[in-house]
Write a protein that holds these residues in place. Structure first.
Motif, PDB file in Angstrom:
ATOM      1  N   GLU A  88      20.391   5.101 -14.759  1.00 14.77           N
ATOM      2  CA  GLU A  88      20.166   4.153 -15.852  1.00 14.77           C
ATOM      3  C   GLU A  88      20.762   2.811 -15.477  1.00 14.77           C
ATOM      4  N   TYR A  89      20.077   1.747 -15.883  1.00 13.60           N
ATOM      5  CA  TYR A  89      20.534   0.378 -15.617  1.00 13.60           C
ATOM      6  C   TYR A  89      20.334  -0.479 -16.850  1.00 13.60           C
ATOM      7  N   ALA A  90      21.231  -1.418 -17.062  1.00 13.64           N
ATOM      8  CA  ALA A  90      21.080  -2.387 -18.139  1.00 13.64           C
ATOM      9  C   ALA A  90      20.102  -3.483 -17.748  1.00 13.64           C
ATOM     10  N   SER A  91      19.957  -3.725 -16.452  1.00 11.07           N
ATOM     11  CA  SER A  91      19.142  -4.813 -15.932  1.00 11.07           C
ATOM     12  C   SER A  91      17.805  -4.318 -15.369  1.00 11.07           C
ATOM     13  N   GLU A  92      16.723  -4.984 -15.754  1.00  8.08           N
ATOM     14  CA  GLU A  92      15.405  -4.669 -15.205  1.00  8.08           C
ATOM     15  C   GLU A  92      15.390  -4.851 -13.690  1.00  8.08           C
ATOM     16  N   ASN A  93      16.015  -5.928 -13.209  1.00 11.78           N
ATOM     17  CA  ASN A  93      16.039  -6.198 -11.765  1.00 11.78           C
ATOM     18  C   ASN A  93      16.725  -5.079 -10.993  1.00 11.78           C
ATOM     19  N   GLU A  94      17.869  -4.637 -11.468  1.00  9.34           N
ATOM     20  CA  GLU A  94      18.573  -3.542 -10.794  1.00  9.34           C
ATOM     21  C   GLU A  94      17.761  -2.260 -10.835  1.00  9.34           C
ATOM     22  N   ALA A  95      17.137  -1.982 -11.987  1.00  8.76           N
ATOM     23  CA  ALA A  95      16.350  -0.762 -12.129  1.00  8.76           C
ATOM     24  C   ALA A  95      15.183  -0.740 -11.153  1.00  8.76           C
ATOM     25  N   PHE A  96      14.458  -1.844 -11.058  1.00  8.85           N
ATOM     26  CA  PHE A  96      13.290  -1.846 -10.178  1.00  8.85           C
ATOM     27  C   PHE A  96      13.664  -2.007  -8.711  1.00  8.85           C
ATOM     28  N   ASP A  97      14.809  -2.575  -8.420  1.00 10.00           N
ATOM     29  CA  ASP A  97      15.295  -2.564  -7.030  1.00 10.00           C
ATOM     30  C   ASP A  97      15.536  -1.118  -6.598  1.00 10.00           C
ATOM     31  N   PHE A  98      16.221  -0.348  -7.446  1.00  8.85           N
ATOM     32  CA  PHE A  98      16.480   1.059  -7.140  1.00  8.85           C
ATOM     33  C   PHE A  98      15.178   1.856  -7.085  1.00  8.85           C
ATOM     34  N   PHE A  99      14.312   1.629  -8.067  1.00 11.49           N
ATOM     35  CA  PHE A  99      13.051   2.370  -8.128  1.00 11.49           C
ATOM     36  C   PHE A  99      12.193   2.077  -6.893  1.00 11.49           C
ATOM     37  N   TYR A 100      12.175   0.832  -6.449  1.00 11.56           N
ATOM     38  CA  TYR A 100      11.435   0.477  -5.236  1.00 11.56           C
ATOM     39  C   TYR A 100      11.954   1.276  -4.041  1.00 11.56           C
ATOM     40  N   GLU A 101      13.276   1.336  -3.893  1.00 10.51           N
ATOM     41  CA  GLU A 101      13.855   2.099  -2.770  1.00 10.51           C
ATOM     42  C   GLU A 101      13.498   3.581  -2.872  1.00 10.51           C
ATOM     43  N   LEU A 102      13.477   4.117  -4.067  1.00  8.18           N
ATOM     44  CA  LEU A 102      13.102   5.511  -4.291  1.00  8.18           C
ATOM     45  C   LEU A 102      11.638   5.747  -3.897  1.00  8.18           C
ATOM     46  N   VAL A 103      10.757   4.865  -4.336  1.00  8.93           N
ATOM     47  CA  VAL A 103       9.335   4.974  -4.011  1.00  8.93           C
ATOM     48  C   VAL A 103       9.123   4.799  -2.508  1.00  8.93           C
ATOM     49  N   LEU A 104       9.801   3.834  -1.915  1.00  9.17           N
ATOM     50  CA  LEU A 104       9.687   3.587  -0.474  1.00  9.17           C
ATOM     51  C   LEU A 104      10.136   4.818   0.317  1.00  9.17           C
ATOM     52  N   SER A 105      11.227   5.439  -0.101  1.00 10.63           N
ATOM     53  CA  SER A 105      11.722   6.644   0.548  1.00 10.63           C
ATOM     54  C   SER A 105      10.690   7.769   0.462  1.00 10.63           C
ATOM     55  N   LYS A 106      10.106   7.965  -0.717  1.00  9.43           N
ATOM     56  CA  LYS A 106       9.083   9.004  -0.905  1.00  9.43           C
ATOM     57  C   LYS A 106       7.863   8.686  -0.035  1.00  9.43           C
ATOM     58  N   HIS A 107       7.464   7.426   0.012  1.00  6.06           N
ATOM     59  CA  HIS A 107       6.330   6.995   0.834  1.00  6.06           C
ATOM     60  C   HIS A 107       6.618   7.285   2.324  1.00  6.06           C
ATOM     61  N   ASN A 108       7.796   6.920   2.786  1.00  9.24           N
ATOM     62  CA  ASN A 108       8.144   7.122   4.198  1.00  9.24           C
ATOM     63  C   ASN A 108       8.197   8.599   4.565  1.00  9.24           C
ATOM     64  N   ARG A 109       8.714   9.446   3.676  1.00  9.93           N
ATOM     65  CA  ARG A 109       8.765  10.880   3.940  1.00  9.93           C
ATOM     66  C   ARG A 109       7.367  11.482   4.066  1.00  9.93           C
ATOM     67  N   ARG A 110       6.448  10.971   3.258  1.00 11.38           N
ATOM     68  CA  ARG A 110       5.074  11.495   3.287  1.00 11.38           C
ATOM     69  C   ARG A 110       4.286  11.008   4.495  1.00 11.38           C
ATOM     70  N   ASN A 111       4.665   9.859   5.036  1.00 14.34           N
ATOM     71  CA  ASN A 111       3.863   9.247   6.087  1.00 14.34           C
ATOM     72  C   ASN A 111       4.500   9.284   7.461  1.00 14.34           C
ATOM     73  N   ASN A 112       5.609   9.975   7.610  1.00 16.43           N
ATOM     74  CA  ASN A 112       6.249  10.096   8.931  1.00 16.43           C
ATOM     75  C   ASN A 112       6.319  11.525   9.386  1.00 16.43           C
TER      76      ASN A 112
ATOM     77  N   ASN B 105       0.820  -1.205   0.000  1.00  9.94           N
ATOM     78  CA  ASN B 105       0.000   0.000   0.000  1.00  9.94           C
ATOM     79  C   ASN B 105       0.865   1.271   0.000  1.00  9.94           C
ATOM     80  N   LEU B 106       1.856   1.293  -0.880  1.00  7.40           N
ATOM     81  CA  LEU B 106       2.766   2.433  -0.973  1.00  7.40           C
ATOM     82  C   LEU B 106       2.106   3.576  -1.735  1.00  7.40           C
TER      83      LEU B 106
END
Length: 84
Positions: free
Chosen positions: A60-84, A14-15
């Motif tokens: 930029e990443y050559a790998s989908e896995n690396e890109a979405f690992d980073f993107f997840y952390e970015l989204v999680l950080s934005k979510h945490n900033r908004r909800n704390n 529920n991010l």
């Protein structure tokens, strides 16, 4: 993680990235206030847009896995900033 895994986690955890931002995962957009990850010209690009100035590439990443690992952390950080 893959794009599908990211989407599942995003929903299950529920991010949120804020009402003012929208998330686009299928193309690079210059629409205002976008946080996105898209496959473009052979690489995965994580990008953001402002209110008026088009997009800029965060990473930029050559790998989908690396890109979405980073993107997840970015989204999680934005979510945490908004909800704390």
């Amino acid at each position: 993680m893959t794009k599908q895994e990211f989407l599942r986690r995003y929903k299950d955890e529920n991010l949120t990235i804020g009402a003012e931002y929208m998330m686009i995962l299928d193309k690079i957009s210059d629409a205002p206030l976008v946080l996105g990850c898209a496959y473009d010209q052979g690489v995965w690009k994580i990008y953001k847009t402002g209110e008026r100035d088009g997009h800029y590439i965060i990473k930029e990443y050559a790998s989908e896995n690396e890109a979405f690992d980073f993107f997840y952390e970015l989204v999680l950080s934005k979510h945490n900033r908004r909800n704390n």
